[in-house]
Design a protein around this motif. Structure first.
Motif, mmCIF file in Angstrom:
data_model
loop_
_atom_site.group_PDB
_atom_site.id
_atom_site.type_symbol
_atom_site.label_atom_id
_atom_site.label_comp_id
_atom_site.label_asym_id
_atom_site.label_seq_id
_atom_site.Cartn_x
_atom_site.Cartn_y
_atom_site.Cartn_z
ATOM 1 N N PHE A 196 -19.936 7.659 23.995
ATOM 2 C CA PHE A 196 -20.306 6.255 24.193
ATOM 3 C C PHE A 196 -20.377 5.528 22.852
ATOM 4 C CE2 PHE A 196 -21.258 7.060 28.586
ATOM 5 C CZ PHE A 196 -21.302 5.814 29.203
ATOM 6 N N SER A 197 -20.910 6.182 21.831
ATOM 7 C CA SER A 197 -20.994 5.570 20.495
ATOM 8 C C SER A 197 -19.611 5.229 19.960
ATOM 9 C CB SER A 197 -21.698 6.513 19.513
ATOM 10 O OG SER A 197 -22.997 6.793 19.929
ATOM 11 N N MET A 198 -18.699 6.182 20.084
ATOM 12 C CA MET A 198 -17.328 5.947 19.613
ATOM 13 C C MET A 198 -16.655 4.851 20.445
ATOM 14 S SD MET A 198 -16.013 9.795 18.538
ATOM 15 C CE MET A 198 -15.591 10.217 20.189
ATOM 16 N N PHE A 199 -16.835 4.904 21.761
ATOM 17 C CA PHE A 199 -16.248 3.914 22.661
ATOM 18 C C PHE A 199 -16.715 2.509 22.288
ATOM 19 C CE2 PHE A 199 -16.571 1.343 26.522
ATOM 20 C CZ PHE A 199 -15.278 1.420 27.012
ATOM 21 N N LEU A 200 -18.007 2.330 22.118
ATOM 22 C CA LEU A 200 -18.548 1.004 21.813
ATOM 23 C C LEU A 200 -18.219 0.579 20.383
ATOM 24 C CD1 LEU A 200 -21.972 1.413 23.614
ATOM 25 C CD2 LEU A 200 -20.132 -0.158 24.265
ATOM 26 N N GLY A 201 -18.302 1.505 19.449
ATOM 27 C CA GLY A 201 -17.973 1.164 18.061
ATOM 28 C C GLY A 201 -16.532 0.707 17.912
ATOM 29 N N LEU A 202 -15.621 1.448 18.498
ATOM 30 C CA LEU A 202 -14.208 1.075 18.431
ATOM 31 C C LEU A 202 -13.937 -0.218 19.202
ATOM 32 C CD1 LEU A 202 -12.672 4.621 18.890
ATOM 33 C CD2 LEU A 202 -12.564 3.218 16.814
ATOM 34 N N SER A 203 -14.595 -0.385 20.339
ATOM 35 C CA SER A 203 -14.411 -1.609 21.129
ATOM 36 C C SER A 203 -14.877 -2.842 20.359
ATOM 37 C CB SER A 203 -15.175 -1.512 22.455
ATOM 38 O OG SER A 203 -14.635 -0.501 23.267
ATOM 39 N N SER A 204 -15.905 -2.682 19.548
ATOM 40 C CA SER A 204 -16.396 -3.822 18.770
ATOM 41 C C SER A 204 -15.441 -4.200 17.633
ATOM 42 C CB SER A 204 -17.792 -3.550 18.220
ATOM 43 O OG SER A 204 -17.753 -2.559 17.226
ATOM 44 N N LEU A 205 -14.568 -3.289 17.259
ATOM 45 C CA LEU A 205 -13.578 -3.584 16.213
ATOM 46 C C LEU A 205 -12.338 -4.298 16.744
ATOM 47 C CD1 LEU A 205 -13.606 -0.211 14.226
ATOM 48 C CD2 LEU A 205 -14.664 -2.389 13.571
ATOM 49 N N TRP A 206 -12.090 -4.205 18.045
ATOM 50 C CA TRP A 206 -10.826 -4.695 18.591
ATOM 51 C C TRP A 206 -10.610 -6.188 18.346
ATOM 52 C CZ3 TRP A 206 -9.785 -8.372 22.338
ATOM 53 C CH2 TRP A 206 -8.418 -8.546 22.598
ATOM 54 N N MET A 207 -11.557 -7.033 18.698
ATOM 55 C CA MET A 207 -11.366 -8.475 18.556
ATOM 56 C C MET A 207 -11.123 -8.890 17.098
ATOM 57 S SD MET A 207 -10.999 -11.487 19.888
ATOM 58 C CE MET A 207 -11.645 -11.566 21.541
ATOM 59 N N PRO A 208 -11.960 -8.457 16.142
ATOM 60 C CA PRO A 208 -11.656 -8.819 14.749
ATOM 61 C C PRO A 208 -10.278 -8.332 14.290
ATOM 62 C CG PRO A 208 -13.879 -7.940 14.909
ATOM 63 C CD PRO A 208 -13.234 -7.739 16.245
ATOM 64 N N MET A 209 -9.889 -7.138 14.739
ATOM 65 C CA MET A 209 -8.572 -6.614 14.364
ATOM 66 C C MET A 209 -7.452 -7.437 14.996
ATOM 67 S SD MET A 209 -9.111 -3.857 12.453
ATOM 68 C CE MET A 209 -7.789 -2.701 12.613
ATOM 69 N N ALA A 210 -7.615 -7.807 16.256
ATOM 70 C CA ALA A 210 -6.597 -8.601 16.941
ATOM 71 C C ALA A 210 -6.468 -9.972 16.285
ATOM 72 C CB ALA A 210 -6.927 -8.739 18.424
ATOM 73 N N ILE A 211 -7.586 -10.600 15.938
ATOM 74 C CA ILE A 211 -7.554 -11.904 15.253
ATOM 75 C C ILE A 211 -6.848 -11.768 13.911
ATOM 76 C CG2 ILE A 211 -8.998 -13.650 14.126
ATOM 77 C CD1 ILE A 211 -9.078 -14.006 17.110
ATOM 78 N N GLN A 212 -7.193 -10.729 13.169
ATOM 79 C CA GLN A 212 -6.549 -10.501 11.869
ATOM 80 C C GLN A 212 -5.048 -10.265 12.043
ATOM 81 O OE1 GLN A 212 -7.803 -10.932 8.847
ATOM 82 N NE2 GLN A 212 -5.824 -10.446 7.960
ATOM 83 N N SER A 213 -4.674 -9.569 13.101
ATOM 84 C CA SER A 213 -3.251 -9.325 13.371
ATOM 85 C C SER A 213 -2.507 -10.621 13.628
ATOM 86 C CB SER A 213 -3.094 -8.407 14.591
ATOM 87 O OG SER A 213 -3.632 -7.142 14.340
#
Length: 180
Positions: free
Chosen positions: A90-107
């Motif tokens: 769950f920690s990995m799932f939520l941690g990685l999920s929280s990175l998605w939007m900033p990464m997508a915006i940066q992309s």
């Protein structure tokens, strides 16, 4: 600290991080909202967005099952994996999920192939974590029969989340997200 309390805190903090990252991305970059969808058409978006809510309900049902119904010290799956392993997933799932939007915006902003690839890799690992949690629910064994109906609700709920994270996000979105 009890394992169920740790699980609750992971979900509380992780949930706040995920929702905050989405709010930040959508409000701070309003002109990039449509670009994050890549080549996914509006008619398909109208199908995926309501499914996101179904996936969120599935998450809540499953998280509640792990937090309140499962006795942490009795939970086992796939042999020797335990409640602590689920907390890690769950920690990995939520941690990685929280990175998605900033990464997508940066992309979208940078149009850099490395950022685009990293964004897709993030979703790949979110999908893997999602499948590992589904496996944990499916393969769990407990001695208390009162837990059994809850297990089925949790399994169905997490299955909906897996459809979202594996099929819609991990595969479909990744194939359609090409900002350059």
């Amino acid at each position: 600290m009890q394992l169920s309390t740790v699980f609750f805190l992971v979900n509380l903090i992780g949930g706040i991080l995920v929702l905050s990252s989405y709010a930040w991305g959508l409000w701070s970059f309003p002109f990039h909202r449509h670009l994050i969808w890549g080549d996914i058409g509006v008619s398909t978006q109208k199908f995926i967005v309501p499914f996101m809510f179904l996936a969120a309900i599935g998450y809540i049902v499953s998280a509640y099952w792990f937090w309140k119904i499962i006795p942490p010290n009795d939970f086992k799956f796939a042999g020797n994996f335990d409640y602590g392993t689920i907390i890690l997933f769950f920690s990995m799932f939520l941690g990685l999920s929280s990175l998605w939007m900033p990464m997508a915006i940066q992309s979208v902003i940078s149009n850099n192939p490395l950022w685009i690839a990293l964004t897709k890799v993030i979703l790949f690992f979110v999908a893997i974590c999602s499948l590992l949690i589904l496996f944990g629910i499916f393969n769990s064994s407990t001695l208390d029969n009162q837990i059994l109906p809850g297990k089925y609700f949790s399994l169905i709920g997490w299955f909906f989340l897996c459809v979202q994270t594996v099929i819609f996000d991990g595969i479909f979105w990744s194939l359609k997200f090409n900002p350059h």
